[in-house]
Design an enzyme around this catalytic site. Sequence first.
Site, short mmCIF file in Angstrom:
data_model
loop_
_atom_site.label_atom_id
_atom_site.label_comp_id
_atom_site.label_asym_id
_atom_site.label_seq_id
_atom_site.Cartn_x
_atom_site.Cartn_y
_atom_site.Cartn_z
N ASP A 68 0.83 -1.20 0.00
CA ASP A 68 0.00 0.00 0.00
C ASP A 68 0.86 1.26 0.00
OD1 ASP A 68 -2.01 1.85 0.26
OD2 ASP A 68 -2.45 1.41 2.36
N ASP B 66 -2.18 5.42 -5.55
CA ASP B 66 -2.39 4.61 -4.35
C ASP B 66 -2.56 3.15 -4.72
OD1 ASP B 66 -3.04 3.53 -1.92
OD2 ASP B 66 -4.84 4.73 -1.60
#
Length: 423
Positions: free
Chosen positions: A82, A277
Site C-alpha cells: 500500500d 495509491d
Amino acid sequence: MREGKMLAMVLVVLGLSLSSSASDSQQQKWWKWMFSGGTSSEVNPVGSSVVFPLSGNVYPNGFYYVQLNIGQPPKPYFLDPDTGSDLTWLQCDAPCVHCTPAPHPLYKPNKDLVICKDPLCASLHPGDHKCDNPEQCDYEVEYADGGSSIGVLVKDVLLLNLTSGIRLSPRLSLGCGYDQTPSASYHPIDGVLGLGKGKSSIISQLRDQRLVRHVVGHCLSGRGGGFLFFGDDVYDSSHVIWTPMSRDHSKRYSPGSAELIFGGKSTGFKNLCVVFDSGSTYTYLNSESYQALLSWMNKELSGKPLTEALDDDTLPFCLKGKKPFKRIRDVKKYFKPIALSFPNGWRAKSQFDIPPESYLIISSKGNVCLGILNGTQVGLPNFNVVGDISMQDKIVIYDNEKQVIGWTPANCDRPPKSDTIIM
C-alpha cells in the site's frame, strides 16, 4: 481495506545484521563505508535492489499481495502493498482481541518492543503525545475504506534477497496488530505493507540503514500477478515519463494537479488533485468529473450494442451486450482512452494514459463494468485516486530521492532477475 485506502499514521525503528552469506570483502566494504561518514545522497553500499513477485489481480480478487519472510526463523506472510499508508503491520497473537481469517498463522511477537520515547513513535503520534506505557509504542491506523488496526510496535528481522545475490537480514519496526476492524472490501491477508513516504515505512527504514535507495515501484499485470521492487537499478530511467511530486501534498504520492483528457481531447476539467495509491483497487474521480465522464461515455455508446446491466451490482456502472463478454478485447473498441495530463512534468507535459483495458473489467456475469468510481461518495472529495486498475501493465516508480513519480508501459508478467533492467 483496498478501496480508497489512503490515510494512515505510522512509526519505525532501525537495526541491521548482514547475513553470513555476504562475503568478508562485502562486509569490509560495508563497515568502511559506514565509518567514513557516508551521506544520504550516496549510492547505497550494497548497490542493488530487492524484487518481490506479486500475486492477485484487480478482478475477481480485488487486490494484489506480496509474500514477506519475517522473524527468526523467518516465516511467510501475505501483505497488501500500500503506497497510500506508511505503517507495516501483521495480525498478531499478543493475544489477538479481534483478528480476521488469514492465509497463515498469526504472527508471534517477540519481546523487542519499540519504546514510546523512540523518535519513530513520535512520528506515529504527531503533537504532544503522552505515553500510557513508556515501555511500548501503541499505534492505531485507520483507512479511508473503514478498515483499521490497533496494536504495538515491535522490532523483528526481515529476510531480503538482493538482485546482486547478497542476502540481508535487517531489523525493522512493524506493527503487531491485535485488534482489527475489517473494511467492507475485506480480503484474506496477514497484514499491510506500508510503502508511503513516512519514517515508519519499510522503504524509509531500509533507506535509513543505507541498504537500498529510497525508491519503491511496482508493475501490476493485467493478467494477474506482477512484481514490487525497492531500489533504482531495475529500470532504465531514460524510458520513463517523470513528473515532480507535489510539495502541497508531501505526505502522499501525488504528482499534483492534472487535466482530464477523454478520447484525446481536453474535457475542461483541470486542477484535479491526483494521488497514486496501490492500496486502492479502483480509480476514483471527484463527483463532478465522474458524472461528466459517465455522460461522455453514454454519448459515445449511443447506438452501440450495449445496454445498462441494472441487475449486475459488481460495480456501479455495468453494461451488457447481445451475449456475455469473455475478455476486455471483445468490447474495448466501443470505449475511448482516458488520460491525466500533468503540466509540470520534466517534459512539456507528462501524460498518464489510461486505455480502456486499464479502466474496464468483465464481471462474472459477462458484462463490462467501469472501474472508475465516484470518490466523493466514499469520502474522497478533494482527491482523485489512481488505483491498481489504471496502473496495470505499467511500471510505476516513486523516487523519494529525486522527489519524482514516473511510469512507462512494461511487461509485468516476469519479475526482473539479477543484473537485468526493465526497458
